[in-house]
Design a protein around this motif. Structure first.
Motif, PDB file in Angstrom:
ATOM      1  N   HIS A  68       0.856  -1.177   0.000  1.00 43.24           N
ATOM      2  CA  HIS A  68       0.000   0.000   0.000  1.00 43.24           C
ATOM      3  C   HIS A  68       0.895   1.230   0.000  1.00 43.24           C
ATOM      4  O   HIS A  68       1.387   1.636   1.044  1.00 43.24           O
ATOM      5  CB  HIS A  68      -0.891  -0.044   1.240  1.00 43.24           C
ATOM      6  N   LEU A  69       1.147   1.765  -1.196  1.00 43.06           N
ATOM      7  CA  LEU A  69       1.955   2.977  -1.275  1.00 43.06           C
ATOM      8  C   LEU A  69       1.010   4.175  -1.223  1.00 43.06           C
ATOM      9  O   LEU A  69       0.162   4.333  -2.096  1.00 43.06           O
ATOM     10  CB  LEU A  69       2.768   2.972  -2.576  1.00 43.06           C
ATOM     11  N   PRO A  70       1.139   5.005  -0.181  1.00 44.84           N
ATOM     12  CA  PRO A  70       0.181   6.096  -0.036  1.00 44.84           C
ATOM     13  C   PRO A  70       0.284   7.119  -1.153  1.00 44.84           C
ATOM     14  O   PRO A  70       1.362   7.316  -1.726  1.00 44.84           O
ATOM     15  CB  PRO A  70       0.548   6.720   1.316  1.00 44.84           C
ATOM     16  N   GLY A  71      -0.838   7.746  -1.468  1.00 47.30           N
ATOM     17  CA  GLY A  71      -0.907   8.728  -2.541  1.00 47.30           C
ATOM     18  C   GLY A  71       0.149   9.820  -2.448  1.00 47.30           C
ATOM     19  O   GLY A  71       0.612  10.320  -3.473  1.00 47.30           O
ATOM     20  N   GLU A  72       0.571  10.163  -1.227  1.00 44.92           N
ATOM     21  CA  GLU A  72       1.578  11.231  -1.070  1.00 44.92           C
ATOM     22  C   GLU A  72       2.885  10.871  -1.761  1.00 44.92           C
ATOM     23  O   GLU A  72       3.651  11.747  -2.148  1.00 44.92           O
ATOM     24  CB  GLU A  72       1.891  11.500   0.407  1.00 44.92           C
ATOM     25  N   LYS A  73       3.182   9.584  -1.865  1.00 43.01           N
ATOM     26  CA  LYS A  73       4.445   9.178  -2.478  1.00 43.01           C
ATOM     27  C   LYS A  73       4.326   9.022  -3.994  1.00 43.01           C
ATOM     28  O   LYS A  73       5.308   8.744  -4.666  1.00 43.01           O
ATOM     29  CB  LYS A  73       4.937   7.866  -1.854  1.00 43.01           C
ATOM     30  N   ILE A  74       3.099   9.130  -4.540  1.00 41.97           N
ATOM     31  CA  ILE A  74       2.923   8.958  -5.990  1.00 41.97           C
ATOM     32  C   ILE A  74       3.032  10.328  -6.655  1.00 41.97           C
ATOM     33  O   ILE A  74       2.039  10.973  -6.949  1.00 41.97           O
ATOM     34  CB  ILE A  74       1.560   8.313  -6.325  1.00 41.97           C
ATOM     35  N   ASN A  75       4.263  10.772  -6.880  1.00 42.36           N
ATOM     36  CA  ASN A  75       4.461  12.034  -7.584  1.00 42.36           C
ATOM     37  C   ASN A  75       4.537  11.761  -9.087  1.00 42.36           C
ATOM     38  O   ASN A  75       4.302  10.636  -9.533  1.00 42.36           O
ATOM     39  CB  ASN A  75       5.720  12.747  -7.064  1.00 42.36           C
ATOM     40  N   ALA A  76       4.896  12.783  -9.866  1.00 40.46           N
ATOM     41  CA  ALA A  76       4.872  12.622 -11.323  1.00 40.46           C
ATOM     42  C   ALA A  76       5.772  11.484 -11.797  1.00 40.46           C
ATOM     43  O   ALA A  76       5.378  10.669 -12.627  1.00 40.46           O
ATOM     44  CB  ALA A  76       5.288  13.937 -11.982  1.00 40.46           C
ATOM     45  N   GLU A  77       6.984  11.409 -11.243  1.00 40.75           N
ATOM     46  CA  GLU A  77       7.942  10.383 -11.689  1.00 40.75           C
ATOM     47  C   GLU A  77       7.461   8.985 -11.329  1.00 40.75           C
ATOM     48  O   GLU A  77       7.501   8.070 -12.138  1.00 40.75           O
ATOM     49  CB  GLU A  77       9.309  10.633 -11.025  1.00 40.75           C
ATOM     50  N   VAL A  78       7.022   8.825 -10.067  1.00 40.46           N
ATOM     51  CA  VAL A  78       6.553   7.510  -9.627  1.00 40.46           C
ATOM     52  C   VAL A  78       5.332   7.110 -10.442  1.00 40.46           C
ATOM     53  O   VAL A  78       5.164   5.949 -10.824  1.00 40.46           O
ATOM     54  CB  VAL A  78       6.230   7.532  -8.113  1.00 40.46           C
ATOM     55  N   SER A  79       4.507   8.091 -10.736  1.00 40.35           N
ATOM     56  CA  SER A  79       3.311   7.839 -11.532  1.00 40.35           C
ATOM     57  C   SER A  79       3.653   7.284 -12.915  1.00 40.35           C
ATOM     58  O   SER A  79       2.976   6.401 -13.424  1.00 40.35           O
ATOM     59  CB  SER A  79       2.511   9.140 -11.609  1.00 40.35           C
ATOM     60  N   THR A  80       4.765   7.740 -13.505  1.00 36.23           N
ATOM     61  CA  THR A  80       5.101   7.262 -14.851  1.00 36.23           C
ATOM     62  C   THR A  80       5.570   5.813 -14.832  1.00 36.23           C
ATOM     63  O   THR A  80       5.302   5.070 -15.769  1.00 36.23           O
ATOM     64  CB  THR A  80       6.199   8.108 -15.541  1.00 36.23           C
ATOM     65  N   THR A  81       6.307   5.397 -13.806  1.00 38.70           N
ATOM     66  CA  THR A  81       6.775   4.004 -13.823  1.00 38.70           C
ATOM     67  C   THR A  81       5.706   3.042 -13.312  1.00 38.70           C
ATOM     68  O   THR A  81       5.606   1.924 -13.762  1.00 38.70           O
ATOM     69  CB  THR A  81       8.061   3.804 -13.006  1.00 38.70           C
ATOM     70  N   ARG A  82       4.887   3.501 -12.357  1.00 38.22           N
ATOM     71  CA  ARG A  82       3.799   2.626 -11.886  1.00 38.22           C
ATOM     72  C   ARG A  82       2.655   2.624 -12.886  1.00 38.22           C
ATOM     73  O   ARG A  82       1.804   1.748 -12.862  1.00 38.22           O
ATOM     74  CB  ARG A  82       3.267   3.122 -10.543  1.00 38.22           C
ATOM     75  N   MET A  83       2.603   3.666 -13.708  1.00 38.44           N
ATOM     76  CA  MET A  83       1.534   3.837 -14.677  1.00 38.44           C
ATOM     77  C   MET A  83       0.179   3.930 -14.003  1.00 38.44           C
ATOM     78  O   MET A  83      -0.760   3.187 -14.325  1.00 38.44           O
ATOM     79  CB  MET A  83       1.587   2.743 -15.741  1.00 38.44           C
ATOM     80  N   ILE A  84       0.106   4.807 -13.015  1.00 34.04           N
ATOM     81  CA  ILE A  84      -1.158   5.125 -12.356  1.00 34.04           C
ATOM     82  C   ILE A  84      -1.189   6.640 -12.161  1.00 34.04           C
ATOM     83  O   ILE A  84      -0.142   7.278 -12.169  1.00 34.04           O
ATOM     84  CB  ILE A  84      -1.315   4.427 -10.981  1.00 34.04           C
ATOM     85  N   PRO A  85      -2.380   7.220 -11.996  1.00 32.66           N
ATOM     86  CA  PRO A  85      -2.440   8.674 -11.848  1.00 32.66           C
ATOM     87  C   PRO A  85      -1.727   9.142 -10.579  1.00 32.66           C
ATOM     88  O   PRO A  85      -1.644   8.415  -9.596  1.00 32.66           O
ATOM     89  CB  PRO A  85      -3.944   8.955 -11.758  1.00 32.66           C
ATOM     90  N   GLN A  86      -1.226  10.384 -10.638  1.00 34.71           N
ATOM     91  CA  GLN A  86      -0.568  10.984  -9.493  1.00 34.71           C
ATOM     92  C   GLN A  86      -1.519  11.094  -8.307  1.00 34.71           C
ATOM     93  O   GLN A  86      -2.693  11.396  -8.491  1.00 34.71           O
ATOM     94  CB  GLN A  86      -0.142  12.409  -9.872  1.00 34.71           C
ATOM     95  N   GLY A  87      -0.988  10.869  -7.118  1.00 30.72           N
ATOM     96  CA  GLY A  87      -1.761  11.152  -5.908  1.00 30.72           C
ATOM     97  C   GLY A  87      -2.758  10.086  -5.492  1.00 30.72           C
ATOM     98  O   GLY A  87      -3.328  10.158  -4.416  1.00 30.72           O
ATOM     99  N   THR A  88      -2.962   9.038  -6.340  1.00 30.50           N
ATOM    100  CA  THR A  88      -3.867   7.972  -5.891  1.00 30.50           C
ATOM    101  C   THR A  88      -3.064   6.947  -5.112  1.00 30.50           C
ATOM    102  O   THR A  88      -1.868   6.795  -5.312  1.00 30.50           O
ATOM    103  CB  THR A  88      -4.523   7.227  -7.072  1.00 30.50           C
ATOM    104  N   ASP A  89      -3.705   6.227  -4.219  1.00 28.02           N
ATOM    105  CA  ASP A  89      -3.024   5.157  -3.502  1.00 28.02           C
ATOM    106  C   ASP A  89      -2.688   4.037  -4.478  1.00 28.02           C
ATOM    107  O   ASP A  89      -3.480   3.721  -5.357  1.00 28.02           O
ATOM    108  CB  ASP A  89      -3.938   4.588  -2.406  1.00 28.02           C
ATOM    109  N   ALA A  90      -1.496   3.455  -4.312  1.00 27.47           N
ATOM    110  CA  ALA A  90      -1.143   2.274  -5.108  1.00 27.47           C
ATOM    111  C   ALA A  90      -1.351   1.059  -4.209  1.00 27.47           C
ATOM    112  O   ALA A  90      -0.573   0.798  -3.312  1.00 27.47           O
ATOM    113  CB  ALA A  90       0.301   2.363  -5.577  1.00 27.47           C
ATOM    114  N   ILE A  91      -2.451   0.364  -4.452  1.00 26.14           N
ATOM    115  CA  ILE A  91      -2.800  -0.758  -3.592  1.00 26.14           C
ATOM    116  C   ILE A  91      -2.490  -2.070  -4.305  1.00 26.14           C
ATOM    117  O   ILE A  91      -2.991  -2.329  -5.393  1.00 26.14           O
ATOM    118  CB  ILE A  91      -4.297  -0.693  -3.210  1.00 26.14           C
ATOM    119  N   SER A  92      -1.612  -2.865  -3.706  1.00 28.00           N
ATOM    120  CA  SER A  92      -1.369  -4.221  -4.211  1.00 28.00           C
ATOM    121  C   SER A  92      -2.199  -5.160  -3.360  1.00 28.00           C
ATOM    122  O   SER A  92      -1.943  -5.299  -2.174  1.00 28.00           O
ATOM    123  CB  SER A  92       0.099  -4.605  -4.063  1.00 28.00           C
TER     124      SER A  92
END
Lengths: 277, 492
Positions: free
Chosen positions: B245-269
């Motif tokens: 569970h990567l919190p939305g705060e850590k999903i900035n523009a760069e992280v968003s490009t490699t995870r391929m998810i929108p910025q600021g949303t939680d990345a839930i595995s």
């Protein structure tokens, strides 16, 4: 203790009914027909990859009977694959562009982690359709099994879409993070409600449209279940139209009916779950 | 509500020696310092990461443990009392990071290595060649045995040490670059973790293992094409059985490009892969990845849990080229403390059980074993090899080499060392070139030490140490643990 069974494919007995031989191929320029009858999946997929690498762009695979992984990881956007027969698990997994058409049913894992392209199934599909899918389109004429669209997500201009003509089972759109799932509940061979339990559990993005009404008790607490507004419904018109084109149905007739929209109430369902140490 | 929790640390500044330069305030990622003519610390915010201490030109800062006395009660350690206070105030799941700090001790520390004396000569690694090259993948059972073509994919490591999977998102891009550059120079591999592969790492892709986890973040045909091998992440030692569970705060523009998810949303595995409910399903995913990648090696990473022998046997029969065992002391970027500290088993036991099980079933040759979960030194490495591992993976040690002081606050995203954060003002603190050099230094030093150990044991190749449990003895372990480890007590 010796090995329970031989896991070495070089020495293990072949799977009954399949032969590890190259399939018979009829090729005419960019068009080819592959006869998959009794051919083991590995040799079949090897032949497909070889043909595609050699420039074949219109590929018909005849006599398919449960061969797995057909079309896995292919990225040619101008490639069209027609499958005659029932393909096996993980059809078009990691698909990145091609169009795959199945003339009857498909098994589990259709379009697993799909990137782009289209998969069109003229019958019903099994479980985990479109798991982790990031783009492209899956059209299923009939019913689908459990866990459809789990963890579908969208990114920039990639918006995955799955449309199912019949009903689906439990865990529809679980953990969904983006994209669109549409369930038409027409011509189903299944009894009971259009959806199973735990629909949209853990959902934090994307939207689900279901023709008719949905009992909210079938849905996770992370989602809101409300009638779709005409504006929201308009967003699925191209997808419904594509479905009707592919399978022959009346798009205006379908679109004139009421739909329910299931969408997350928060993009951060677990934002307040934790307390830092 | 009144905060019952008193500061754990006291920031002691010797103002007589202080230059009043304010560097401490600039360096602290936790906002401990305000600066009014001189630095004024707020003890409550201090995490004892020593960033300020390291950069203080006057050496006038000392972080002290708070002297605050609590009424002694061995049944109610302070840690437990603080947990209750925190949760009573917040109602939240206690979230922590890095490896468990529960005082269980290390089984590696209770094992000692053998050495040659008189009758069997030891070897001087400074004079004699000492082979540390390691191959990860399937091997024929016996010399001359015919091997199927889909067994051909293997990884060759110059030393039996890899960098453990840590995703871009949980760690910074500069950490990823440091690992990638170091892996290339060392001739070993880094692992993307489940956050995708950043384009800046493409030049190092031949030394990168790409991970596929339940969230499928950044997993595309291209991603599979670029990786040298593919790893299916089923579990993690620090949090077996639960998802990421990567919190939305850590999903900035760069992280968003490699995870391929929108910025600021939680990345839930999700906790499980929802397309793997059985060994047969796992086989399906392994071969699906092999088919999509042209038969690259595919490994499976699991957490060390109670029934690990049977699970690993299933993984090997499912066709995995390696099994990655992550022990309960392994690190994490964020995990509920209750899971981190109480779920799973130590990697030493898991390794011994899995190696034995695969040997008993005659399939040990069909997969390599990589272990992780608190490999703290070259001694742990040598002992792991003797217990049956093919290689070890370094996660916590990698971060420590890059400056981590194990303050267990990765989940806050404020890492003062710029490692487990995405804040640009912090991440730029790690120069990837320097980071890579530190990692090369560490792995080279451990490799030299391993060669010394091999020489003392009288063998000249890692291959000759692997699974040699008779070269280990146990001190202070009970008979049953010794039996599970396959190791005799010292003196026997």
């Amino acid at each position: 203790m010796s090995a329970v069974f031989d896991t070495n494919p070089a020495t293990a007995a072949p799977i009954e009914g399949y032969r590890p031989v190259a399939p018979v191929v009829e090729r005419d320029g960019a068009t080819a027909v592959v006869d998959a009858d009794h051919v083991y999946y590995r040799e079949l997929n090897e032949a497909i990859q070889q043909l595609v690498a050699d420039g074949v762009r219109d590929l018909t695979i005849r006599g398919v009977n449960g061969q797995r992984y057909i079309g896995n990881g292919l990225t040619e956007t101008d490639l069209r694959i027609r499958i005659q027969g029932v393909p096996g698990q993980d059809l078009g997994m990691f698909l990145g562009g091609p169009v795959i058409d199945v003339d009857t049913n498909a098994q589990d894992g259709v379009g697993n982690t799909m990137e782009s392209g289209e998969i069109c199934v003229h019958g019903s599909a099994g479980d985990v359709v479109g798991y982790g899918m990031r783009g492209g389109r899956i059209l299923i004429r009939g019913d689908a099994g459990y866990r459809v669209g789990i963890h579908m997500k969208q990114y920039q201009n990639q918006l995955p879409e799955v449309i199912i003509g019949g009903k689906a089972r439990d865990f529809f759109g679980e953990y969904m993070a983006g994209g669109r799932l549409v369930l038409l509940d027409l011509n189903s061979q299944l009894a009971g409600p259009a959806l199973g339990n735990y629909t949209g559990t853990g959902m934090h993005g994307g939207e689900i449209f279901v023709r008719g009404t949905v009992d909210a008790c079938l849905c996770g607490r992370e989602v809101g279940v409300v009638p779709a507004t005409p504006e929201q419904l308009e967003t699925i018109r191209p997808l419904v139209t594509r479905y009707c084109e592919a399978f022959g149905a009346d798009a205006d007739g379908i679109m004139s009916q009421t739909f329910t929209r299931i969408a997350p109430v928060s993009s951060r369902p677990y934002g307040n779950l934790y307390c830092s140490m | 509500m009144i905060n019952y929790l008193q500061p754990e640390f006291h920031v002691d500044i010797d103002y007589d020696r202080c230059h009043k330069c304010g560097r401490c305030a600039g360096q602290c990622g936790w906002g401990v310092y305000s600066f009014v003519e001189r630095p004024l610390p707020d003890d409550a915010k201090c995490r004892a990461c020593h960033r300020c201490v390291t950069f203080c030109p006057a050496h006038c800062i000392t972080i002290k443990r708070s002297d605050l006395a609590y009424r002694e009660n061995p049944n109610w350690p302070i840690r437990a009392r603080k947990g209750v206070w925190r949760q009573a105030a917040s109602g939240g799941v206690l979230l922590t990071s890095m490896g468990s700090d529960a005082p269980r001790g290390s089984i590696f520390d209770a094992l000692t290595l053998d050495a040659c004396q008189v009758t069997n000569p030891s070897i001087d690694p400074l004079r004699e060649p000492m082979e540390t090259r390691t191959v990860i993948g399937k091997r024929p059972r016996a010399l001359g045995e015919r091997v199927p073509k889909d067994w051909a994919g293997r990884l060759t490591l110059s030393t039996p040490i890899l960098f453990a999977p840590m995703s871009f998102g949980s760690v910074s891009l500069n950490v990823h670059k440091s690992m990638a550059m170091a892996a290339k120079r060392l001739g070993t591999f880094m692992n993307t973790g489940e956050g995708g592969l950043h384009a800046d790492l493409y030049p190092y892709q031949d030394n990168v293992i790409v991970q596929v986890a339940s969230g499928r973040f950044g997993v595309t045909p291209e991603y599979l094409e670029r990786g040298a091998a593919i790893e299916i992440k089923v579990g993690q030692g620090a949090k077996p059985g639960i998802g990421g569970h990567l919190p939305g705060e850590k999903i900035n523009a760069e992280v968003s490009t490699t995870r391929m998810i929108p910025q600021g949303t939680d990345a839930i595995s999700p906790a499980p892969h929802h397309d793997i409910y059985s060994i047969e399903d796992l086989r399906q995913l392994i071969y699906s990845l092999k088919e999509a990648s042209g038969y690259k090696p595919v490994g499976v990473k699991i957490a060390a849990v109670h029934n690990v022998g049977a699970i690993a046997s299933g993984i090997v029969r499912a066709g995995a080229d390696y099994v990655y065992l992550d022990g309960m002391n392994g690190g994490t970027g964020a995990a509920p403390a209750v899971i981190r500290d109480h779920v799973g088993i130590p990697v030493e036991l898991a390794l011994a059980v899995v190696d034995q099980r695969l040997r008993d079933e005659g399939i040990r040759n069909e997969a390599s074993i990589i272990v992780a979960g608190s490999i703290k030194s070259s001694a742990d490495l040598a002992k792991a090899l003797a217990l049956g591992a093919d290689a070890v993976a370094l996660g916590s040690a990698t971060l420590l080499a890059l400056g981590c002081h194990l303050c267990q606050s990765c989940h806050t995203g404020c890492c003062s060392w710029g490692l487990t954060t995405q804040k640009p003002e912090l991440t730029r603190r790690l120069d990837p070139e320097e980071g890579a050099q530190r990692l090369v230094n560490l792995v080279s030093a451990w490799t030299h030490e391993l060669q010394e150990i091999l020489g003392a044991l009288g063998v000249n190749a890692v291959e000759s140490l692997r699974g040699s449990r008779d070269r280990l003895r146990a001190i202070g372990l009970d008979a049953q643990t010794c039996e599970i480890l396959g190791v005799a007590p010292a003196g026997r």
